[in-house]
Motif scaffolding. Sequence first.
Motif, PDB file in Angstrom:
ATOM      1  N   ILE A 104      35.588  43.099  47.660  1.00 52.58           N
ATOM      2  CA  ILE A 104      36.169  43.843  48.493  1.00 52.58           C
ATOM      3  C   ILE A 104      37.491  44.320  47.750  1.00 52.58           C
TER       4      ILE A 104
ATOM      5  N   LYS B 158      36.948  37.769  49.268  1.00 52.36           N
ATOM      6  CA  LYS B 158      36.780  37.564  50.605  1.00 52.36           C
ATOM      7  C   LYS B 158      37.614  36.808  51.589  1.00 52.36           C
TER       8      LYS B 158
ATOM      9  N   LYS C 230      41.018  40.936  55.367  1.00 53.95           N
ATOM     10  CA  LYS C 230      40.001  41.855  56.064  1.00 53.95           C
ATOM     11  C   LYS C 230      39.484  43.141  56.495  1.00 53.95           C
ATOM     12  N   LEU C 231      40.406  43.267  57.506  1.00 56.59           N
ATOM     13  CA  LEU C 231      40.344  44.341  58.322  1.00 56.59           C
ATOM     14  C   LEU C 231      41.243  46.457  57.635  1.00 56.59           C
TER      15      LEU C 231
ATOM     16  N   ARG D  53      39.624  46.794  54.639  1.00 55.50           N
ATOM     17  CA  ARG D  53      37.874  48.365  54.820  1.00 55.50           C
ATOM     18  C   ARG D  53      38.831  49.414  56.022  1.00 55.50           C
TER      19      ARG D  53
ATOM     20  N   ILE E 274      38.949  51.441  52.885  1.00 52.01           N
ATOM     21  CA  ILE E 274      38.471  51.583  52.211  1.00 52.01           C
ATOM     22  C   ILE E 274      38.099  53.107  52.560  1.00 52.01           C
TER      23      ILE E 274
ATOM     24  N   GLU F 225      32.285  53.670  55.476  1.00 54.85           N
ATOM     25  CA  GLU F 225      32.517  52.310  56.389  1.00 54.85           C
ATOM     26  C   GLU F 225      31.930  52.748  57.646  1.00 54.85           C
TER      27      GLU F 225
ATOM     28  N   LEU G  14      34.147  49.345  63.232  1.00 58.82           N
ATOM     29  CA  LEU G  14      35.336  49.122  62.289  1.00 58.82           C
ATOM     30  C   LEU G  14      36.388  48.905  63.737  1.00 58.82           C
TER      31      LEU G  14
END
Length: 451
Positions: free
Chosen positions: A227, A237, A245-246, A249, A252, A259, A264
């Motif tokens: 990621i 990851k 991780k969130l 995202r 991104i 995404e 999300l």
Amino acid sequence: MGSKQEEASLAELAYRILLSHNEPMYYRDIVDEILKIRKIKGKSPYHIVNSRMSQDGRFERVDKGIWGLSKWKYKDISFKYTLTVYCVKNGIITLTSYMRPYFPSTPEEIELVFVDESGKKIHTVLNNKVGKIIGFKDWFSKNRLNVNDVLEFGILDYEKGIYTVLIKREEVEFDLADVRDRIIEVIRHERKTMNTGEVIKKLPDDIKAKIKVDDVRRILSRENWLIEISDNLWVPKELLSDGEKLLARINILTRGGSEDYKMLLKDIFTYFGFNIKEVAFRENNLLLASASLDYKGYRFLVDGDTPANKKHENGLPIALWEDALDNLKADYFLFISHHIPAIVKNKNIVFSSIYTLKKLIEWHNEFPLSLFDFLPLFTSSKEEDRLSEIDRKRKLVRRRVNLLKDILGVLDQLSKKIKLIDMKTLMTSLDPQKKYTLEEVSEALRFLEDR
């Protein structure tokens, strides 16, 4: 036989005649032109002139009895040269076998001038003993030339040693699939966050010399187990917490990545501990989040738009938000947006930014928030006030938790030395830098007694 001066003069006259005609000529025609200018001593003037031209490097026999100028053969010639590490470092060109015919073969050092596409002249020295052209270092540096960049040379005037040089910066073709395994091997071995430059440094020299940053980035972007946590910064990851991780995202998404925004948002509020499901309303899909508390829970609808969308076209139209609250029996409507519009009069409709979500994720990742801690999202009118109130509450809870840990630790240590521990002994044994009050300690002890 004539003198050396006379011999040179014959060659010079032949050169001027060819230059004026600008095309190859039969040697007898050349001699006839010379005879119009001056006499040629000797029994065979044709043989004498033919001999002089064959001994002069300025002339080139293009066919039997046909002569032209040597520089004409270079008129449309260009040749390429790929820079090596040695060339770039030292500012030199090493003469290869195919290049040597295009440069003078004189044993002594001579000056060559190269003209680039901007008209700048690069003064260099040709040394045939070492087979190098020296003097490109400043020009290489100014034009930021690197290994594998390609130069294209042309000849302006062979006799005067004037050449052209163009930068082609050609890419070396290679199959990315051939190097993917080596790149992945580096990432798995390092097991840490790396940018593409750091990955390239770890590759074997043969791959390192060919591959570009964009090539590595293209390979990494296809790996689902990696990621990009921020611009050009990659990590497996498995090394990230759910919160990290969130956050990746979100980064991104804010950079314009592909995404799924609704998914999300669903994952974010699930991470916070809410029960969340998708509900349909007026041909739109909304998220309904529920907080189940001991005394009273609360429900709120979640919707949002993407960073590039300034008109909320991706979400439910604003005019229908109050209807959605009534029909779906929700307490609040939370719209996550990058573009906060004018304040809506209904106090149960709340706008919040993606920045607030990022901050909440960071806090929750550091020290979990309770569902009760999220209530200021809906009860404060200003976004900064919401964050301040949530931050105040989380710091208070964290202080209480740390106090409980400290009390249990102190009691465990003191119980090994004394049987009865009074409040004064407990207070003096706690860390003075944390400045716990008597009221805080008493409340913590009551909490422990109840448990």
